[in-house]
Each structure stands twice: as C-alpha cells, then as structure tokens.
Design an enzyme around this catalytic site. Structure first.
Site, short mmCIF file in Angstrom:
data_model
loop_
_atom_site.label_atom_id
_atom_site.label_comp_id
_atom_site.label_asym_id
_atom_site.label_seq_id
_atom_site.Cartn_x
_atom_site.Cartn_y
_atom_site.Cartn_z
N SER A 93 1.99 2.85 -2.20
CA SER A 93 1.32 2.23 -0.99
C SER A 93 2.05 0.67 -0.89
O SER A 93 3.14 0.61 -0.47
CB SER A 93 -0.12 2.01 -1.46
N HIS A 198 -5.86 3.83 3.84
CA HIS A 198 -5.20 4.88 3.94
C HIS A 198 -6.05 5.88 4.77
O HIS A 198 -5.77 6.96 4.28
CB HIS A 198 -4.37 5.57 2.87
#
Length: 310
Positions: A93, A198
């Site tokens: 990430s 996400h």
C-alpha cells in the site's frame, strides 16, 4: 547466486518511538527527519519519537512518518553495508511509495508531499463515505470472491494464501463477517481502521490524488519495483503514476507480487521499517525465502552480521 529484494510496510505499522535509535546513531537518518520537518511544516520527528499515538495514527501523519522511518532503516543498512546489492523493491500500500523513491522515481521531498496529501485525501474519503475492513483467515480467494459478490464487500488485500482482507460499507462488511464465519473461516477480524481502504469508497481520494500528482515529476525506475495493482513490475513513468492512482481503490496483489519476484530468482528479502508484517506474510507465501527485518539499531546490527555485501 540468489537475488535480494527490499520491502517496505504501509500504514498500520506505526508505533511511538519508531526511528529514534537510528536517527541518534546515523547522521544521514537524522537528516531525513530534519528535512521532513521542513517540507511538511511540523515536527514529524517528535511525533514519531514521542507520539502521542493518536496523532501518529492519523493517515496524513502515519503515511509520511512510516516512509521516513522505512527510508531511515534502508539508509542505515547502506551505511553499514555500502556494497549491498538489491535487485527489486516492493511495498505494501503506502509502502510502495517508499520503493518507488529508492528506485529514483520521485524525489524525497515530493514523496513526503504525496504521502501527506494521500493520507489526507483518504481520511476525507473515510468521512464522506464511512466503511470498514475485515481480515479473513482460512478461506480461499475463490470463496471470498463469492462472498464479495453476495454481500457487496470488495477484495482489498490479498496478503497471503490464507489471509485476505475485505473492504466496503459497514453493513456490507458486517454481512461478510457473518457469511465467512458460517462458511468456516478460521478467523474473521474487523480491523481498527478509519474506513474502507482499497475499495470503491476511496474513489474521491483517487481523483484528488490524480490531480495532485499532475505536476509531480516521475522518472523511470532504476530497479525493478513491484506494483500492488498488477503484481508485476512497474513500467514507464506515466504508467507508474496511473497505477499509483488505481492503487487507492484497487486490490493489493501482494501474493502475486511475491510470486513474480520468486520466479525472477528473488530468494532473500529485507523488510525495512516498523514492524514485521511483511516478513510474516512472505513466510506464508514463499517458505524457503531468507527473511530479514530492520526496524531499529539492534535489528540492523543483527541483519548486518548475516547478509553479505553483493
């Protein structure tokens, strides 16, 4: 000879005190904090070293803070093992931005600005469209994809063959939690996060990030950097920029990325940054891999004594 990769954690790895020992031991690490304070306009070093944790956990603080600490770990490694060779870099990430920086894709100052903005945009998206995330252990990806279809939750992170994270509106995540338990999941853990990272609930953050990145210069990676979106290597500067916008709403393909590196001969990993999350995940994906972790001076010394320079 097997190849080596360096990997960097993302948001959630933060802990009060992180980076302090390395900053005190290595001038180049302290310089990273000094420059971050200047670029960001607040005392990031104090927040990292002293907290409070509530301030450090804010997305706009945590993302640049973990970047600086992770980079300090990597710089300290280079200080004690200057000839060490790294064939690839990856990050989970927000940690992917650290990997891009060490590959020369964007400058230190710009990476700080991007991560501060990215964290701020994500927090705003959480407030606009509340959501949650659920870590599921013990079901297959195929099973969880069916859960996602039936509940409206989305696949956020494919972290290991056994661990997948679902994301979405709270009612969808709650429905998914009940469903996976009924299906026999070994564990189903609601995550203590600000929102549905996400997932499509982050679309406003992705739009704002795309606009923010418009004037940020990107260069071609000087080494292989693995994309969370594709699970393969990043391409041209424009492709990198596009992928990093998609990453905000897309699934993190961590398992695919590790498999890609393994297939290219990567057999040793050095995790640089707070915590040991990525080391644990890779242990479940590539059991024979040699794994190291650097997060402070004792772990740096231990790794320095185990790795060779080439």
């Amino acid at each position: 000879m097997s190849k080596r990769a360096v990997i960097f954690p993302g948001q959630g790895a933060q802990a009060v005190g992180m980076g302090r020992g390395l900053a005190e031991a290595f001038p180049e690490c302290m310089d990273l904090f000094r420059r971050a304070n200047e670029v960001l306009g607040y005392d990031l070093a104090k927040i990292c070293f002293e907290g409070p944790i509530e301030e450090l956990t804010k997305s706009s603080r945590a993302q640049p803070a973990i970047f600086v600490v992770s980079l300090a770990c990597y710089k300290a490694l280079l200080a004690v093992r200057p000839q060490i060779q790294v064939a690839a870099a990856a990050g989970l990430s927000s940690g992917e931005w650290t990997a891009l920086h060490i590959a020369g894709v964007l400058s230190y100052d710009d990476t700080l600005r991007v991560l501060e903005a990215r964290g701020r945009f994500m927090q705003e998206a959480c407030e606009e469209r509340p959501g949650g995330m659920l870590s599921v252990i013990g079901l297959t990806l195929d099973q969880l994809q069916k859960v996602a279809v039936e509940t409206g939750a989305e696949i956020a992170n494919i972290n290991s063959p056994e661990q997948v994270v679902l994301s979405g509106p709270k009612e969808c995540v709650q429905a998914a939690e009940k469903m996976v338990k009924d299906m026999g999941a070994r564990m189903a853990i609601p995550l203590n996060v600000a929102g549905a990272f996400h997932s499509s609930l982050m679309v406003s953050a992705a739009i704002r990030l795309e606009q923010f990145l418009g004037d940020i210069p990107f260069a071609a990676p000087s080494m292989t950097v693995i994309s969370n979106v594709s699970g393969g290597p990043h391409g041209t500067p424009e492709e990198v920029k596009k992928a990093m916008v998609q990453q905000v709403t897309g699934s993190v393909q961590w398992v695919s990325g590790v498999h890609w590196m393994k297939n290219q001969g990567i057999a040793e990993y050095i995790e640089c940054g707070p915590g040991k999350v990525l080391t644990g995940l890779i242990r479940r994906i590539d059991k024979p891999a040699v794994l190291h972790n650097i997060q402070d001076r004792p772990t740096l010394d231990a790794v320095a004594g185990r790795v060779s320079d080439p």
